[in-house]
Write a protein that holds these residues in place. Structure first.
Motif, PDB file in Angstrom:
ATOM      1  N   THR A  44     -24.696   2.375  22.073  1.00 32.56           N
ATOM      2  CA  THR A  44     -23.326   2.865  22.203  1.00 32.56           C
ATOM      3  C   THR A  44     -23.264   4.373  22.016  1.00 32.56           C
ATOM      4  O   THR A  44     -22.559   5.077  22.751  1.00 32.56           O
ATOM      5  CB  THR A  44     -22.420   2.165  21.181  1.00 32.56           C
ATOM      6  N   THR A  45     -24.011   4.891  21.064  1.00 33.54           N
ATOM      7  CA  THR A  45     -24.023   6.329  20.824  1.00 33.54           C
ATOM      8  C   THR A  45     -24.613   7.073  22.010  1.00 33.54           C
ATOM      9  O   THR A  45     -24.115   8.136  22.403  1.00 33.54           O
ATOM     10  CB  THR A  45     -24.821   6.649  19.545  1.00 33.54           C
ATOM     11  N   ALA A  46     -25.664   6.532  22.616  1.00 37.80           N
ATOM     12  CA  ALA A  46     -26.268   7.167  23.793  1.00 37.80           C
ATOM     13  C   ALA A  46     -25.279   7.230  24.955  1.00 37.80           C
ATOM     14  O   ALA A  46     -25.251   8.203  25.710  1.00 37.80           O
ATOM     15  CB  ALA A  46     -27.522   6.403  24.214  1.00 37.80           C
ATOM     16  N   ALA A  47     -24.446   6.193  25.084  1.00 40.20           N
ATOM     17  CA  ALA A  47     -23.479   6.172  26.176  1.00 40.20           C
ATOM     18  C   ALA A  47     -22.308   7.117  25.921  1.00 40.20           C
ATOM     19  O   ALA A  47     -21.862   7.826  26.826  1.00 40.20           O
ATOM     20  CB  ALA A  47     -22.961   4.749  26.384  1.00 40.20           C
ATOM     21  N   VAL A  48     -21.813   7.149  24.698  1.00 39.82           N
ATOM     22  CA  VAL A  48     -20.631   7.949  24.380  1.00 39.82           C
ATOM     23  C   VAL A  48     -20.969   9.430  24.239  1.00 39.82           C
ATOM     24  O   VAL A  48     -20.142  10.299  24.561  1.00 39.82           O
ATOM     25  CB  VAL A  48     -19.965   7.421  23.097  1.00 39.82           C
ATOM     26  N   LEU A  49     -22.184   9.750  23.785  1.00 41.66           N
ATOM     27  CA  LEU A  49     -22.592  11.143  23.537  1.00 41.66           C
ATOM     28  C   LEU A  49     -23.813  11.505  24.375  1.00 41.66           C
ATOM     29  O   LEU A  49     -24.893  11.792  23.843  1.00 41.66           O
ATOM     30  CB  LEU A  49     -22.899  11.333  22.048  1.00 41.66           C
ATOM     31  N   PRO A  50     -23.689  11.518  25.688  1.00 43.27           N
ATOM     32  CA  PRO A  50     -24.861  11.762  26.537  1.00 43.27           C
ATOM     33  C   PRO A  50     -25.430  13.169  26.417  1.00 43.27           C
ATOM     34  O   PRO A  50     -26.601  13.390  26.757  1.00 43.27           O
ATOM     35  CB  PRO A  50     -24.321  11.508  27.948  1.00 43.27           C
ATOM     36  N   SER A  51     -24.647  14.139  25.934  1.00 38.34           N
ATOM     37  CA  SER A  51     -25.114  15.522  25.841  1.00 38.34           C
ATOM     38  C   SER A  51     -25.822  15.828  24.524  1.00 38.34           C
ATOM     39  O   SER A  51     -26.317  16.941  24.326  1.00 38.34           O
ATOM     40  CB  SER A  51     -23.928  16.493  26.022  1.00 38.34           C
ATOM     41  N   VAL A  52     -25.849  14.858  23.628  1.00 39.22           N
ATOM     42  CA  VAL A  52     -26.460  15.066  22.321  1.00 39.22           C
ATOM     43  C   VAL A  52     -27.927  14.649  22.374  1.00 39.22           C
ATOM     44  O   VAL A  52     -28.280  13.644  22.998  1.00 39.22           O
ATOM     45  CB  VAL A  52     -25.705  14.253  21.245  1.00 39.22           C
ATOM     46  N   ASP A  53     -28.807  15.420  21.726  1.00 43.35           N
ATOM     47  CA  ASP A  53     -30.235  15.087  21.747  1.00 43.35           C
ATOM     48  C   ASP A  53     -30.482  13.773  21.025  1.00 43.35           C
ATOM     49  O   ASP A  53     -29.679  13.328  20.188  1.00 43.35           O
ATOM     50  CB  ASP A  53     -31.052  16.208  21.099  1.00 43.35           C
ATOM     51  N   ALA A  54     -31.614  13.141  21.332  1.00 48.12           N
ATOM     52  CA  ALA A  54     -31.897  11.793  20.859  1.00 48.12           C
ATOM     53  C   ALA A  54     -31.919  11.707  19.335  1.00 48.12           C
ATOM     54  O   ALA A  54     -31.405  10.745  18.753  1.00 48.12           O
ATOM     55  CB  ALA A  54     -33.224  11.311  21.436  1.00 48.12           C
ATOM     56  N   ARG A  55     -32.515  12.694  18.666  1.00 43.96           N
ATOM     57  CA  ARG A  55     -32.593  12.640  17.206  1.00 43.96           C
ATOM     58  C   ARG A  55     -31.202  12.679  16.584  1.00 43.96           C
ATOM     59  O   ARG A  55     -30.903  11.914  15.652  1.00 43.96           O
ATOM     60  CB  ARG A  55     -33.436  13.799  16.680  1.00 43.96           C
ATOM     61  N   SER A  56     -30.345  13.540  17.107  1.00 44.01           N
ATOM     62  CA  SER A  56     -28.983  13.632  16.572  1.00 44.01           C
ATOM     63  C   SER A  56     -28.194  12.368  16.872  1.00 44.01           C
ATOM     64  O   SER A  56     -27.389  11.907  16.051  1.00 44.01           O
ATOM     65  CB  SER A  56     -28.270  14.859  17.146  1.00 44.01           C
ATOM     66  N   ARG A  57     -28.418  11.790  18.046  1.00 43.10           N
ATOM     67  CA  ARG A  57     -27.733  10.535  18.377  1.00 43.10           C
ATOM     68  C   ARG A  57     -28.140   9.428  17.416  1.00 43.10           C
ATOM     69  O   ARG A  57     -27.308   8.628  16.984  1.00 43.10           O
ATOM     70  CB  ARG A  57     -28.047  10.114  19.816  1.00 43.10           C
ATOM     71  N   ASP A  58     -29.406   9.372  17.076  1.00 41.07           N
ATOM     72  CA  ASP A  58     -29.852   8.355  16.129  1.00 41.07           C
ATOM     73  C   ASP A  58     -29.198   8.553  14.763  1.00 41.07           C
ATOM     74  O   ASP A  58     -28.838   7.585  14.086  1.00 41.07           O
ATOM     75  CB  ASP A  58     -31.377   8.396  15.992  1.00 41.07           C
TER      76      ASP A  58
END
Length: 369
Positions: A127-141
Protein backbone atom coordinates in the motif's frame (compact mmCIF):
# COMPACT_ATOMS: atom_id res chain seq x y z
CA UNK A 1 -12.46 -30.48 8.82
CA UNK A 2 -11.97 -27.10 10.45
CA UNK A 3 -14.62 -24.47 9.78
CA UNK A 4 -15.09 -20.71 9.67
CA UNK A 5 -17.48 -19.28 12.25
CA UNK A 6 -20.80 -18.04 10.90
CA UNK A 7 -21.54 -14.35 11.20
CA UNK A 8 -25.22 -15.28 11.56
CA UNK A 9 -24.50 -16.99 14.87
CA UNK A 10 -22.37 -14.16 16.27
CA UNK A 11 -23.59 -12.03 19.13
CA UNK A 12 -23.07 -8.33 19.87
CA UNK A 13 -23.69 -5.63 17.31
CA UNK A 14 -22.92 -8.05 14.47
CA UNK A 15 -25.68 -10.40 15.52
CA UNK A 16 -28.11 -7.53 16.09
CA UNK A 17 -27.58 -6.15 12.60
CA UNK A 18 -27.94 -9.53 10.89
CA UNK A 19 -31.09 -10.23 12.91
CA UNK A 20 -32.71 -6.96 11.80
CA UNK A 21 -35.47 -6.96 9.16
CA UNK A 22 -33.90 -6.76 5.72
CA UNK A 23 -36.19 -4.11 4.35
CA UNK A 24 -36.59 -0.36 4.72
CA UNK A 25 -34.89 1.67 7.44
CA UNK A 26 -34.76 -0.15 10.75
CA UNK A 27 -34.30 1.40 14.23
CA UNK A 28 -31.89 -0.67 16.32
CA UNK A 29 -33.03 0.99 19.54
CA UNK A 30 -35.80 3.24 20.87
CA UNK A 31 -33.94 6.35 19.67
CA UNK A 32 -31.64 4.83 17.10
CA UNK A 33 -29.24 4.20 15.62
CA UNK A 34 -31.00 3.47 12.35
CA UNK A 35 -29.96 0.84 9.82
CA UNK A 36 -30.41 1.45 6.09
CA UNK A 37 -31.29 -2.14 5.15
CA UNK A 38 -32.10 -1.74 1.45
CA UNK A 39 -29.70 -0.97 -1.42
CA UNK A 40 -31.50 2.26 -2.31
CA UNK A 41 -31.50 3.63 1.25
CA UNK A 42 -27.88 2.56 1.80
CA UNK A 43 -26.73 4.20 -1.40
CA UNK A 44 -28.45 7.46 -0.49
CA UNK A 45 -26.76 7.50 2.93
CA UNK A 46 -23.34 6.99 1.34
CA UNK A 47 -23.77 9.34 -1.60
CA UNK A 48 -25.35 12.37 0.10
CA UNK A 49 -22.60 13.74 2.38
CA UNK A 50 -24.44 17.04 2.82
CA UNK A 51 -27.12 15.24 4.84
CA UNK A 52 -25.25 12.15 6.04
CA UNK A 53 -21.88 13.23 7.40
CA UNK A 54 -18.97 11.26 8.86
CA UNK A 55 -18.80 10.78 12.65
CA UNK A 56 -16.45 13.22 14.30
CA UNK A 57 -13.90 10.75 15.64
CA UNK A 58 -12.56 8.04 13.35
CA UNK A 59 -10.33 6.69 16.13
CA UNK A 60 -13.48 5.60 17.94
CA UNK A 61 -15.56 4.44 14.99
CA UNK A 62 -12.70 2.50 13.46
CA UNK A 63 -13.91 3.56 10.02
CA UNK A 64 -10.74 4.81 8.37
CA UNK A 65 -12.14 4.22 4.90
CA UNK A 66 -13.51 7.67 4.25
CA UNK A 67 -11.87 11.06 4.14
CA UNK A 68 -13.20 13.11 7.02
CA UNK A 69 -13.00 13.07 10.78
CA UNK A 70 -10.90 14.55 13.54
CA UNK A 71 -7.72 13.34 11.84
CA UNK A 72 -8.86 14.99 8.60
CA UNK A 73 -9.73 18.49 7.54
CA UNK A 74 -12.25 19.89 5.12
CA UNK A 75 -14.18 18.04 2.43
CA UNK A 76 -11.10 16.40 0.95
CA UNK A 77 -11.43 13.28 -1.16
CA UNK A 78 -8.60 11.14 -2.47
CA UNK A 79 -8.50 10.39 -6.20
CA UNK A 80 -8.39 6.71 -7.18
CA UNK A 81 -4.95 5.21 -7.58
CA UNK A 82 -3.60 5.17 -11.13
CA UNK A 83 -2.92 1.88 -12.99
CA UNK A 84 0.82 2.44 -12.52
CA UNK A 85 0.36 2.89 -8.77
CA UNK A 86 -1.72 -0.27 -8.55
CA UNK A 87 0.83 -2.22 -10.58
CA UNK A 88 3.65 -1.07 -8.29
CA UNK A 89 1.63 -2.03 -5.24
CA UNK A 90 0.79 -5.52 -6.52
CA UNK A 91 4.39 -6.17 -7.55
CA UNK A 92 5.52 -5.21 -4.06
CA UNK A 93 2.82 -7.36 -2.46
CA UNK A 94 3.82 -10.45 -4.45
CA UNK A 95 7.49 -10.01 -3.57
CA UNK A 96 6.86 -9.30 0.13
CA UNK A 97 4.37 -12.15 0.47
CA UNK A 98 6.85 -14.69 -0.88
CA UNK A 99 9.47 -13.26 1.48
CA UNK A 100 7.11 -13.51 4.46
CA UNK A 101 6.25 -17.14 3.66
CA UNK A 102 9.93 -18.02 3.27
CA UNK A 103 10.81 -16.29 6.52
CA UNK A 104 8.13 -18.25 8.36
CA UNK A 105 9.45 -21.55 6.99
CA UNK A 106 12.97 -20.57 8.01
CA UNK A 107 12.19 -19.19 11.47
CA UNK A 108 9.20 -21.31 12.53
CA UNK A 109 9.59 -24.62 10.71
CA UNK A 110 6.61 -26.90 11.14
CA UNK A 111 4.48 -24.23 12.85
CA UNK A 112 1.14 -23.16 11.32
CA UNK A 113 1.02 -19.83 9.53
CA UNK A 114 -0.92 -17.00 11.18
CA UNK A 115 -2.67 -15.05 8.43
CA UNK A 116 -3.15 -11.86 10.46
CA UNK A 117 0.59 -11.77 11.21
CA UNK A 118 1.88 -12.97 7.86
CA UNK A 119 -0.08 -10.38 5.87
CA UNK A 120 1.02 -7.33 7.86
CA UNK A 121 4.27 -6.41 6.15
CA UNK A 122 3.28 -7.43 2.58
CA UNK A 123 0.10 -5.33 2.73
CA UNK A 124 1.73 -2.38 4.48
CA UNK A 125 4.65 -2.19 2.06
CA UNK A 126 2.39 -2.78 -0.95
CA UNK A 127 0.00 0.00 0.00
CA UNK A 128 2.82 2.40 0.82
CA UNK A 129 4.53 1.68 -2.51
CA UNK A 130 1.30 2.49 -4.34
CA UNK A 131 0.41 5.65 -2.41
CA UNK A 132 3.97 7.07 -2.26
CA UNK A 133 5.57 6.16 -5.60
CA UNK A 134 8.08 9.05 -5.43
CA UNK A 135 9.54 7.96 -2.10
CA UNK A 136 12.65 5.75 -2.06
CA UNK A 137 12.23 2.13 -1.00
CA UNK A 138 13.95 2.47 2.39
CA UNK A 139 11.78 5.42 3.38
CA UNK A 140 8.66 3.64 2.17
CA UNK A 141 9.49 0.67 4.37
CA UNK A 142 9.89 3.02 7.33
CA UNK A 143 6.49 4.56 6.59
CA UNK A 144 4.93 1.10 6.31
CA UNK A 145 6.26 0.14 9.75
CA UNK A 146 4.96 3.39 11.25
CA UNK A 147 1.52 2.80 9.72
CA UNK A 148 1.41 -0.62 11.36
CA UNK A 149 2.49 0.94 14.66
CA UNK A 150 -0.35 3.49 14.45
CA UNK A 151 -2.88 0.78 13.63
CA UNK A 152 -1.68 -1.21 16.63
CA UNK A 153 -1.94 1.87 18.85
CA UNK A 154 -5.47 2.53 17.59
CA UNK A 155 -6.61 -0.98 18.53
CA UNK A 156 -7.25 -0.40 22.26
CA UNK A 157 -8.91 2.95 21.54
CA UNK A 158 -11.35 1.43 19.06
CA UNK A 159 -11.98 -1.72 21.08
CA UNK A 160 -12.61 0.03 24.43
CA UNK A 161 -16.14 -0.29 25.78
CA UNK A 162 -16.09 3.39 26.69
CA UNK A 163 -14.17 6.15 24.89
CA UNK A 164 -10.77 6.46 26.60
CA UNK A 165 -10.14 9.83 28.20
CA UNK A 166 -8.10 12.32 26.25
CA UNK A 167 -4.97 11.89 28.37
CA UNK A 168 -5.37 8.20 29.07
CA UNK A 169 -2.46 5.88 28.36
CA UNK A 170 -4.22 4.48 25.26
CA UNK A 171 -4.96 7.94 23.86
CA UNK A 172 -1.42 9.16 24.47
CA UNK A 173 0.07 6.08 22.81
CA UNK A 174 -2.18 6.53 19.78
CA UNK A 175 -1.32 10.22 19.62
CA UNK A 176 2.43 9.53 19.69
CA UNK A 177 2.18 6.84 17.02
CA UNK A 178 0.13 9.08 14.73
CA UNK A 179 2.49 12.04 15.12
CA UNK A 180 5.53 9.84 14.44
CA UNK A 181 3.93 8.75 11.16
CA UNK A 182 2.86 12.28 10.21
CA UNK A 183 6.36 13.66 10.90
CA UNK A 184 7.93 11.23 8.44
CA UNK A 185 5.21 11.88 5.86
CA UNK A 186 5.71 15.65 6.19
CA UNK A 187 9.35 15.25 5.13
CA UNK A 188 8.61 12.91 2.23
CA UNK A 189 7.28 13.66 -1.27
CA UNK A 190 3.67 12.56 -1.02
CA UNK A 191 0.38 12.69 -2.95
CA UNK A 192 -0.09 16.41 -2.27
CA UNK A 193 -2.30 16.15 0.80
CA UNK A 194 -1.51 17.15 4.39
CA UNK A 195 0.36 14.38 6.21
CA UNK A 196 -2.57 13.65 8.52
CA UNK A 197 -4.77 12.86 5.53
CA UNK A 198 -2.13 10.68 3.88
CA UNK A 199 -1.69 8.85 7.19
CA UNK A 200 -5.40 8.05 7.30
CA UNK A 201 -5.40 6.88 3.69
CA UNK A 202 -2.46 4.58 4.39
CA UNK A 203 -4.01 3.18 7.57
CA UNK A 204 -7.25 2.35 5.76
CA UNK A 205 -5.28 0.82 2.89
CA UNK A 206 -3.42 -1.45 5.29
CA UNK A 207 -5.89 -2.33 8.05
CA UNK A 208 -8.72 -3.45 5.78
CA UNK A 209 -6.77 -5.60 3.25
CA UNK A 210 -4.97 -7.46 6.06
CA UNK A 211 -8.32 -8.57 7.49
CA UNK A 212 -9.77 -9.26 4.02
CA UNK A 213 -6.76 -11.35 3.03
CA UNK A 214 -6.97 -13.34 6.26
CA UNK A 215 -10.67 -14.00 5.64
CA UNK A 216 -9.87 -15.13 2.10
CA UNK A 217 -7.34 -17.65 3.39
CA UNK A 218 -9.79 -18.75 6.09
CA UNK A 219 -12.54 -19.49 3.59
CA UNK A 220 -10.17 -21.26 1.21
CA UNK A 221 -8.70 -23.24 4.11
CA UNK A 222 -12.15 -24.39 5.17
CA UNK A 223 -12.42 -26.48 1.97
CA UNK A 224 -8.82 -27.33 1.03
CA UNK A 225 -9.66 -29.83 -1.72
CA UNK A 226 -11.67 -27.34 -3.73
CA UNK A 227 -10.21 -25.22 -6.53
CA UNK A 228 -11.93 -21.93 -7.30
CA UNK A 229 -11.64 -18.97 -9.62
CA UNK A 230 -9.45 -16.43 -7.74
CA UNK A 231 -11.58 -13.43 -8.68
CA UNK A 232 -14.83 -15.11 -7.68
CA UNK A 233 -13.24 -16.26 -4.41
CA UNK A 234 -12.30 -12.66 -3.60
CA UNK A 235 -15.79 -11.33 -4.27
CA UNK A 236 -17.40 -14.11 -2.23
CA UNK A 237 -15.06 -13.33 0.66
CA UNK A 238 -16.00 -9.65 0.51
CA UNK A 239 -19.67 -10.62 0.47
CA UNK A 240 -19.59 -12.94 3.46
CA UNK A 241 -17.02 -11.18 5.62
CA UNK A 242 -16.33 -7.60 4.51
CA UNK A 243 -13.84 -6.23 7.09
CA UNK A 244 -15.58 -2.86 7.09
CA UNK A 245 -18.86 -4.63 7.75
CA UNK A 246 -20.64 -1.53 8.99
CA UNK A 247 -20.12 2.18 8.50
CA UNK A 248 -21.84 5.07 10.23
CA UNK A 249 -23.02 8.51 9.19
CA UNK A 250 -24.55 11.31 11.26
CA UNK A 251 -27.47 13.33 9.95
CA UNK A 252 -26.83 17.06 9.64
CA UNK A 253 -30.55 17.84 9.49
CA UNK A 254 -33.86 16.08 9.98
CA UNK A 255 -34.45 13.83 6.99
CA UNK A 256 -37.00 11.44 5.55
CA UNK A 257 -35.20 8.24 4.58
CA UNK A 258 -37.34 5.71 2.77
CA UNK A 259 -40.44 6.96 4.57
CA UNK A 260 -38.84 7.03 8.01
CA UNK A 261 -38.40 10.36 9.81
CA UNK A 262 -34.89 10.61 11.27
CA UNK A 263 -33.90 13.60 13.44
CA UNK A 264 -30.82 15.75 13.05
CA UNK A 265 -27.73 14.41 14.80
CA UNK A 266 -28.85 10.79 14.50
CA UNK A 267 -26.56 7.90 13.60
CA UNK A 268 -27.49 5.99 10.45
CA UNK A 269 -25.63 2.80 9.59
CA UNK A 270 -24.98 0.92 6.37
CA UNK A 271 -23.87 -2.70 6.51
CA UNK A 272 -22.31 -4.32 3.42
CA UNK A 273 -22.44 -7.59 5.35
CA UNK A 274 -26.23 -7.34 5.68
CA UNK A 275 -26.71 -6.19 2.08
CA UNK A 276 -24.62 -9.17 0.94
CA UNK A 277 -27.34 -11.46 2.30
CA UNK A 278 -30.13 -9.95 0.17
CA UNK A 279 -31.61 -12.34 -2.38
CA UNK A 280 -32.01 -9.49 -4.86
CA UNK A 281 -28.25 -8.86 -4.91
CA UNK A 282 -26.81 -12.35 -4.64
CA UNK A 283 -27.42 -15.33 -6.96
CA UNK A 284 -27.95 -18.88 -5.85
CA UNK A 285 -30.29 -20.73 -3.51
CA UNK A 286 -31.54 -18.24 -0.86
CA UNK A 287 -31.06 -20.94 1.77
CA UNK A 288 -27.35 -21.03 0.96
CA UNK A 289 -26.52 -17.32 1.09
CA UNK A 290 -24.66 -17.73 4.38
CA UNK A 291 -22.26 -20.25 2.81
CA UNK A 292 -19.01 -19.72 0.88
CA UNK A 293 -19.70 -20.53 -2.77
CA UNK A 294 -17.51 -18.62 -5.27
CA UNK A 295 -19.08 -20.53 -8.13
CA UNK A 296 -22.32 -18.62 -7.62
CA UNK A 297 -20.74 -15.74 -9.60
CA UNK A 298 -19.86 -17.75 -12.72
CA UNK A 299 -23.10 -17.36 -14.66
CA UNK A 300 -25.18 -15.03 -12.55
CA UNK A 301 -26.83 -11.86 -13.79
CA UNK A 302 -26.20 -10.08 -10.50
CA UNK A 303 -22.93 -8.20 -10.42
CA UNK A 304 -20.38 -8.70 -7.66
CA UNK A 305 -20.00 -5.70 -5.38
CA UNK A 306 -23.63 -4.57 -5.46
CA UNK A 307 -23.60 -4.87 -1.64
CA UNK A 308 -21.16 -1.89 -1.51
CA UNK A 309 -18.11 -3.43 0.21
CA UNK A 310 -16.06 -0.38 -0.82
CA UNK A 311 -18.74 2.19 -0.06
CA UNK A 312 -20.16 4.53 -2.67
CA UNK A 313 -20.27 8.20 -3.59
CA UNK A 314 -17.59 10.86 -3.09
CA UNK A 315 -16.08 9.02 -0.11
CA UNK A 316 -15.90 5.57 -1.68
CA UNK A 317 -12.67 3.72 -0.99
CA UNK A 318 -9.95 5.21 -3.26
CA UNK A 319 -7.86 2.07 -2.86
CA UNK A 320 -10.51 -0.31 -4.16
CA UNK A 321 -8.55 -1.35 -7.26
CA UNK A 322 -5.38 -1.99 -5.28
CA UNK A 323 -7.23 -3.90 -2.57
CA UNK A 324 -8.89 -6.16 -5.12
CA UNK A 325 -5.59 -6.73 -6.92
CA UNK A 326 -3.82 -7.66 -3.67
CA UNK A 327 -6.55 -10.15 -2.81
CA UNK A 328 -6.61 -11.70 -6.29
CA UNK A 329 -2.83 -12.14 -6.19
CA UNK A 330 -3.16 -13.83 -2.80
CA UNK A 331 -5.91 -16.11 -4.12
CA UNK A 332 -3.73 -17.02 -7.10
CA UNK A 333 -0.94 -18.04 -4.73
CA UNK A 334 -3.40 -20.04 -2.66
CA UNK A 335 -4.59 -21.81 -5.80
CA UNK A 336 -1.18 -23.42 -6.23
CA UNK A 337 -1.25 -24.76 -2.67
CA UNK A 338 -3.48 -26.78 -0.40
CA UNK A 339 -4.49 -24.45 2.44
CA UNK A 340 -5.77 -26.31 5.49
CA UNK A 341 -7.05 -24.61 8.64
CA UNK A 342 -5.29 -25.66 11.82
CA UNK A 343 -8.21 -24.77 14.09
CA UNK A 344 -11.70 -23.36 14.04
CA UNK A 345 -11.86 -19.72 12.91
CA UNK A 346 -13.85 -17.36 15.11
CA UNK A 347 -14.93 -13.75 14.57
CA UNK A 348 -13.29 -10.81 16.34
CA UNK A 349 -15.62 -7.78 16.33
CA UNK A 350 -13.29 -5.38 18.15
CA UNK A 351 -12.05 -3.65 14.96
CA UNK A 352 -14.35 -4.25 12.04
CA UNK A 353 -14.51 -8.03 11.77
CA UNK A 354 -11.38 -10.15 11.68
CA UNK A 355 -10.80 -13.90 11.74
CA UNK A 356 -9.52 -14.94 15.15
CA UNK A 357 -7.51 -17.03 14.98
CA UNK A 358 -6.67 -17.80 11.35
CA UNK A 359 -3.89 -20.36 11.41
CA UNK A 360 -3.27 -22.75 8.56
CA UNK A 361 -0.82 -25.17 7.00
CA UNK A 362 0.36 -25.19 3.41
CA UNK A 363 1.26 -27.97 1.00
CA UNK A 364 1.89 -27.88 -2.77
CA UNK A 365 -1.16 -28.67 -4.85
CA UNK A 366 -0.49 -31.52 -7.19
CA UNK A 367 -1.16 -30.65 -10.80
CA UNK A 368 -1.41 -26.89 -10.08
CA UNK A 369 -4.61 -24.92 -9.54
Amino acid sequence: MRHVGSAESAGGRLGAVLAAPRSGVVPLGPSGPWLAATPAAARRVLTDPAVFDFPGDVTRSGDLSGSRGDTRSGHVTFPPLTPDQVAAGVETFAREWEAAVAAHVRELPGEPYDAMVLLRRPVARSTTAAVLPSVDARSRDEVADLVLAWIDALAPVIAARRPPRRWSRARRAEHRARLALEDVLAAAPGPGHPPELTATLLAAGVQVPIAAGAWLLAWLGGDPCRTVDPVHAVWETLRLTPPTWITARVTTTAVDLDGVAIPSGAVVMVSPLLLGRLETLVPGDPAGLAGFDPDRWRTADQRPGAWLPFGAGPHACPGRTLGLAQLVRLAQWAGTHVITLSEHVGIDQSRGIRPSPCRFTVAPREGGP
